[in-house]
Design an enzyme around this catalytic site. Sequence first.
Site, PDB file in Angstrom:
ATOM      1  N   THR A   1       1.096  -1.297  -0.246  1.00  0.00           N
ATOM      2  CA  THR A   1       0.231  -0.023   0.005  1.00  0.00           C
ATOM      3  C   THR A   1       0.693   1.040   0.310  1.00  0.00           C
ATOM      4  O   THR A   1       2.009   1.413   0.649  1.00  0.00           O
ATOM      5  CB  THR A   1      -1.386   0.416   1.168  1.00  0.00           C
ATOM      6  OG1 THR A   1      -1.726   1.199   1.671  1.00  0.00           O
ATOM      7  CG2 THR A   1       0.358  -0.061   2.365  1.00  0.00           C
ATOM      8  N   ASP A   2       0.067   2.221  -0.605  1.00  0.00           N
ATOM      9  CA  ASP A   2       1.383   3.660  -0.495  1.00  0.00           C
ATOM     10  C   ASP A   2       1.095   3.874   0.864  1.00  0.00           C
ATOM     11  O   ASP A   2       1.947   5.532   0.493  1.00  0.00           O
ATOM     12  CB  ASP A   2       0.535   4.538  -1.315  1.00  0.00           C
ATOM     13  CG  ASP A   2      -1.126   5.306  -0.910  1.00  0.00           C
ATOM     14  OD1 ASP A   2      -1.610   4.193  -0.145  1.00  0.00           O
ATOM     15  OD2 ASP A   2      -1.959   5.795  -2.078  1.00  0.00           O
ATOM     16  N   GLU A   3       0.747   3.585   1.828  1.00  0.00           N
ATOM     17  CA  GLU A   3       0.537   4.009   3.365  1.00  0.00           C
ATOM     18  C   GLU A   3       1.953   3.664   4.208  1.00  0.00           C
ATOM     19  O   GLU A   3       1.979   4.581   4.823  1.00  0.00           O
ATOM     20  CB  GLU A   3      -0.759   3.243   4.383  1.00  0.00           C
ATOM     21  CG  GLU A   3      -1.878   3.647   3.150  1.00  0.00           C
ATOM     22  CD  GLU A   3      -3.330   3.298   4.992  1.00  0.00           C
ATOM     23  OE1 GLU A   3      -2.407   2.834   5.596  1.00  0.00           O
ATOM     24  OE2 GLU A   3      -4.721   3.041   3.784  1.00  0.00           O
TER      25      GLU A   3
ATOM     26  N   TYR B   1      -1.904  -0.530  11.135  1.00  0.00           N
ATOM     27  CA  TYR B   1      -2.109  -1.434   9.855  1.00  0.00           C
ATOM     28  C   TYR B   1      -0.641  -1.531   9.034  1.00  0.00           C
ATOM     29  O   TYR B   1      -0.364  -1.763   8.949  1.00  0.00           O
ATOM     30  CB  TYR B   1      -3.282  -0.858   8.972  1.00  0.00           C
ATOM     31  CG  TYR B   1      -3.293  -0.806   7.660  1.00  0.00           C
ATOM     32  CD1 TYR B   1      -3.026  -2.694   7.144  1.00  0.00           C
ATOM     33  CD2 TYR B   1      -3.156  -0.126   6.679  1.00  0.00           C
ATOM     34  CE1 TYR B   1      -3.140  -3.150   5.854  1.00  0.00           C
ATOM     35  CE2 TYR B   1      -3.037  -0.374   6.003  1.00  0.00           C
ATOM     36  CZ  TYR B   1      -3.629  -1.781   4.879  1.00  0.00           C
ATOM     37  OH  TYR B   1      -2.903  -1.800   3.911  1.00  0.00           O
TER      38      TYR B   1
ATOM     39  N   LYS C   1       2.040  -3.248   7.258  1.00  0.00           N
ATOM     40  CA  LYS C   1       2.635  -3.097   5.509  1.00  0.00           C
ATOM     41  C   LYS C   1       3.988  -3.043   5.416  1.00  0.00           C
ATOM     42  O   LYS C   1       4.793  -3.764   4.844  1.00  0.00           O
ATOM     43  CB  LYS C   1       1.392  -2.565   4.833  1.00  0.00           C
ATOM     44  CG  LYS C   1       0.193  -3.250   4.974  1.00  0.00           C
ATOM     45  CD  LYS C   1      -0.410  -4.952   4.067  1.00  0.00           C
ATOM     46  CE  LYS C   1      -0.083  -4.504   2.977  1.00  0.00           C
ATOM     47  NZ  LYS C   1      -0.237  -6.097   2.532  1.00  0.00           N
TER      48      LYS C   1
HETATM   49  P1  NAD Z   1      -9.706  -7.338   2.483  1.00  0.00           P
HETATM   50  O1  NAD Z   1      -9.360  -6.680   3.589  1.00  0.00           O
HETATM   51  O2  NAD Z   1     -11.311  -7.363   1.383  1.00  0.00           O
HETATM   52  O3  NAD Z   1      -9.526  -8.624   1.961  1.00  0.00           O
HETATM   53  C1  NAD Z   1      -8.186  -9.235   2.857  1.00  0.00           C
HETATM   54  C2  NAD Z   1      -7.606 -11.275   2.583  1.00  0.00           C
HETATM   55  O4  NAD Z   1      -7.259 -11.680   3.456  1.00  0.00           O
HETATM   56  C3  NAD Z   1      -9.483 -11.601   3.108  1.00  0.00           C
HETATM   57  O5  NAD Z   1      -9.770 -13.017   2.142  1.00  0.00           O
HETATM   58  C4  NAD Z   1      -9.115 -12.448   4.956  1.00  0.00           C
HETATM   59  O6  NAD Z   1      -9.606 -13.671   4.557  1.00  0.00           O
HETATM   60  C5  NAD Z   1      -7.584 -13.019   3.884  1.00  0.00           C
HETATM   61  N1  NAD Z   1      -6.767 -12.811   4.817  1.00  0.00           N
HETATM   62  C6  NAD Z   1      -6.738 -12.186   6.651  1.00  0.00           C
HETATM   63  N2  NAD Z   1      -5.878 -12.911   7.113  1.00  0.00           N
HETATM   64  C7  NAD Z   1      -5.521 -14.060   6.365  1.00  0.00           C
HETATM   65  C8  NAD Z   1      -4.525 -15.270   6.640  1.00  0.00           C
HETATM   66  N3  NAD Z   1      -4.177 -15.414   7.760  1.00  0.00           N
HETATM   67  N4  NAD Z   1      -4.690 -16.402   6.412  1.00  0.00           N
HETATM   68  C9  NAD Z   1      -5.087 -16.416   4.920  1.00  0.00           C
HETATM   69  N5  NAD Z   1      -5.759 -14.958   4.893  1.00  0.00           N
HETATM   70  C10 NAD Z   1      -6.634 -13.948   5.125  1.00  0.00           C
HETATM   71  O7  NAD Z   1      -8.369  -6.377   1.869  1.00  0.00           O
HETATM   72  P2  NAD Z   1      -8.521  -5.707   0.521  1.00  0.00           P
HETATM   73  O8  NAD Z   1      -8.954  -4.501   0.690  1.00  0.00           O
HETATM   74  O9  NAD Z   1      -8.685  -6.589  -0.484  1.00  0.00           O
HETATM   75  O10 NAD Z   1      -6.507  -5.428   0.662  1.00  0.00           O
HETATM   76  C11 NAD Z   1      -6.437  -6.511  -0.192  1.00  0.00           C
HETATM   77  C12 NAD Z   1      -4.105  -6.665  -0.485  1.00  0.00           C
HETATM   78  O11 NAD Z   1      -4.558  -5.495  -0.859  1.00  0.00           O
HETATM   79  C13 NAD Z   1      -3.137  -5.957   1.589  1.00  0.00           C
HETATM   80  O12 NAD Z   1      -2.295  -6.593   1.191  1.00  0.00           O
HETATM   81  C14 NAD Z   1      -3.939  -4.681   1.345  1.00  0.00           C
HETATM   82  O13 NAD Z   1      -2.898  -4.108   2.142  1.00  0.00           O
HETATM   83  C15 NAD Z   1      -3.509  -3.995  -0.232  1.00  0.00           C
HETATM   84  N6  NAD Z   1      -4.009  -3.179  -0.530  1.00  0.00           N
HETATM   85  C16 NAD Z   1      -5.460  -2.677  -0.209  1.00  0.00           C
HETATM   86  C17 NAD Z   1      -5.348  -1.491  -0.194  1.00  0.00           C
HETATM   87  C18 NAD Z   1      -6.978  -1.072  -1.185  1.00  0.00           C
HETATM   88  O14 NAD Z   1      -7.617   0.073  -1.002  1.00  0.00           O
HETATM   89  N7  NAD Z   1      -7.943  -1.947   0.234  1.00  0.00           N
HETATM   90  C19 NAD Z   1      -4.733  -0.194  -1.319  1.00  0.00           C
HETATM   91  C20 NAD Z   1      -3.100  -0.771  -1.361  1.00  0.00           C
HETATM   92  C21 NAD Z   1      -2.590  -1.836  -0.809  1.00  0.00           C
HETATM   93  O1  TDX Z   2     -16.997   5.973   7.694  1.00  0.00           O
HETATM   94  C1  TDX Z   2     -15.817   6.675   7.097  1.00  0.00           C
HETATM   95  N1  TDX Z   2     -15.708   8.257   6.986  1.00  0.00           N
HETATM   96  C2  TDX Z   2     -14.621   8.593   6.667  1.00  0.00           C
HETATM   97  O2  TDX Z   2     -14.412  10.127   6.486  1.00  0.00           O
HETATM   98  C3  TDX Z   2     -14.861   5.588   7.260  1.00  0.00           C
HETATM   99  C4  TDX Z   2     -14.798   4.640   7.111  1.00  0.00           C
HETATM  100  C5  TDX Z   2     -13.575   6.090   6.027  1.00  0.00           C
HETATM  101  N2  TDX Z   2     -13.966   7.739   6.207  1.00  0.00           N
HETATM  102  C6  TDX Z   2     -11.881   8.395   5.337  1.00  0.00           C
HETATM  103  C7  TDX Z   2     -10.961   7.643   6.114  1.00  0.00           C
HETATM  104  C8  TDX Z   2      -9.845   8.262   5.472  1.00  0.00           C
HETATM  105  O3  TDX Z   2      -9.570   9.807   4.179  1.00  0.00           O
HETATM  106  O4  TDX Z   2     -11.914   7.827   4.464  1.00  0.00           O
HETATM  107  C9  TDX Z   2     -10.731   7.340   3.717  1.00  0.00           C
HETATM  108  C10 TDX Z   2     -10.663   6.021   3.647  1.00  0.00           C
HETATM  109  O5  TDX Z   2     -10.732   4.935   4.343  1.00  0.00           O
HETATM  110  P1  TDX Z   2     -10.926   3.913   4.365  1.00  0.00           P
HETATM  111  O6  TDX Z   2     -11.543   3.364   3.337  1.00  0.00           O
HETATM  112  O7  TDX Z   2     -10.772   3.358   5.759  1.00  0.00           O
HETATM  113  O8  TDX Z   2      -9.511   4.204   3.303  1.00  0.00           O
HETATM  114  P2  TDX Z   2      -7.370   3.979   4.625  1.00  0.00           P
HETATM  115  O9  TDX Z   2      -7.806   4.580   5.718  1.00  0.00           O
HETATM  116  O10 TDX Z   2      -7.033   5.367   3.303  1.00  0.00           O
HETATM  117  O11 TDX Z   2      -6.946   2.765   3.593  1.00  0.00           O
HETATM  118  C11 TDX Z   2      -7.006   2.012   2.758  1.00  0.00           C
HETATM  119  O12 TDX Z   2      -6.629   2.517   1.246  1.00  0.00           O
HETATM  120  C12 TDX Z   2      -4.789   1.715   1.325  1.00  0.00           C
HETATM  121  C13 TDX Z   2      -7.451   0.741   2.512  1.00  0.00           C
HETATM  122  O13 TDX Z   2      -8.056   0.224   3.729  1.00  0.00           O
HETATM  123  C14 TDX Z   2      -6.356   0.374   2.763  1.00  0.00           C
HETATM  124  O14 TDX Z   2      -5.325  -1.683   3.101  1.00  0.00           O
HETATM  125  C15 TDX Z   2      -4.783   0.469   1.603  1.00  0.00           C
HETATM  126  O15 TDX Z   2      -4.171   0.092   2.424  1.00  0.00           O
END
Ligand code: NAD
Ligand code: TDX
Length: 332
Positions: free
Chosen positions: A121-123, A148, A152
């Site tokens: 992630t960019d975080e 989190y 990462k």
């Molecule tokens: P998510 O929470 O929707 O999915 C995570 C999945 O991993 C789930 O299906 C969960 O059951 C599985 N999991 C959790 N712990 C596990 C374990 N110990 N063994 C096997 N499976 C396990 O997450 P997401 O939003 O789809 O993110 C996926 C990946 O992408 C993560 O590595 C996250 O850091 C990265 N990422 C997410 C975002 C975003 O915007 N959501 C952005 C950049 C990077």
């Molecule tokens: O109810 C809400 N109201 C609100 O203002 C929620 C749930 C979030 N927010 C804000 C927090 C953040 O500034 O919205 C923005 C996005 O929030 P999230 O969806 O929780 O994402 P963020 O914390 O930015 O992280 C996401 O992007 C990077 C993913 O959850 C991570 O897994 C990924 O690494």
Amino acid sequence: MMHLLVTGGAGFIGSNFVHYVLENTDHRVTVLDKLTYAGNRESLAGLPESRFELVVGDIADAALVDDLFARVDAVVHYAAESHNDNSLDDPRPFLDTNVIGTYTLLEAARRHDVRLHHVSTDEVYGDLELDDPNRFTERTPYNPSSPYSSTKAASDLLVRAWVRSFGVRATISNCSNNYGPYQHVEKFIPRQITNVIRGVRPKLYGAGENVRDWIHADDHSSAVLTILEKGVIGETYLIGADGEESNKQVVETILELMGQPADAYDHVTDRAGHDMRYAIDSTRLRTDLGWKPRFQDFRAGLEATIAWYRENEAWWAGAKDGVEAFYASKGQ
Ligand code: NAD
Ligand code: TDX
């Protein structure tokens, strides 16, 4: 044709990747997923049995991981605890899965000499000021803010060390915020869409000025496939689609697209340590590997995502009440 092991393939981005791979390549896919609260079998329903299998298990289970690595050509590692707000409530599962889980996969990659792509992630770079002219690049120093993002960051550094010390064939990508179908209702965009469907006002943390750089999950998938096929071992690639929007702008667009007044939202308690802004410079990926995003129109992408949540209430309804009870207990 490759046989891919996709960890976390029942989660949001992992399941979108599995659909993308089965639709756009000849590869076979085995998913390893623990089916935590964030994993959902239904996100993988109807996939062809001849090319797809789901194994339910933990990435920190060394024996299971060893067995699976012996059967595949490459691994794409999505599995993680992914939600910042949960990491502020209980960090422990983030260490177990994001750190120890990734370590377990790296040890198996080393033993079996299997190619691994680590999804991050960019975080890990911390945050930017709203008026900073710079964006994150592959050279930005790590400076994570939350439990989190720190786990990462730790996992990325483990990957780098296993490449350098043990010759593991790995690449890393750091992507910006994804949106699209199959995203858990705890996350910002699905939470607000499903709130409006339920007749509840969207909830904006703090003033809502925080900026996220949005990318459609399919563009993340095409970027990961590109890196898997053409990426240089040991390299990191940033993935982003120039989609910066403030949270307030996103909520206003959702309200407008759903036929509500643009100011029909509430301000709630801010997130502790809330990162102000993320912004990705994806020049390396575009220039070196020739990738470009397909979804350039965020408004159209949001409209399609709203339609998906309207049409798939059975997919999300079971999780909604528990998520809202959690947020209510935090004043959010
Ligand atoms: P998510 O929470 O929707 O999915 C995570 C999945 O991993 C789930 O299906 C969960 O059951 C599985 N999991 C959790 N712990 C596990 C374990 N110990 N063994 C096997 N499976 C396990 O997450 P997401 O939003 O789809 O993110 C996926 C990946 O992408 C993560 O590595 C996250 O850091 C990265 N990422 C997410 C975002 C975003 O915007 N959501 C952005 C950049 C990077
Ligand atoms: O109810 C809400 N109201 C609100 O203002 C929620 C749930 C979030 N927010 C804000 C927090 C953040 O500034 O919205 C923005 C996005 O929030 P999230 O969806 O929780 O994402 P963020 O914390 O930015 O992280 C996401 O992007 C990077 C993913 O959850 C991570 O897994 C990924 O690494």
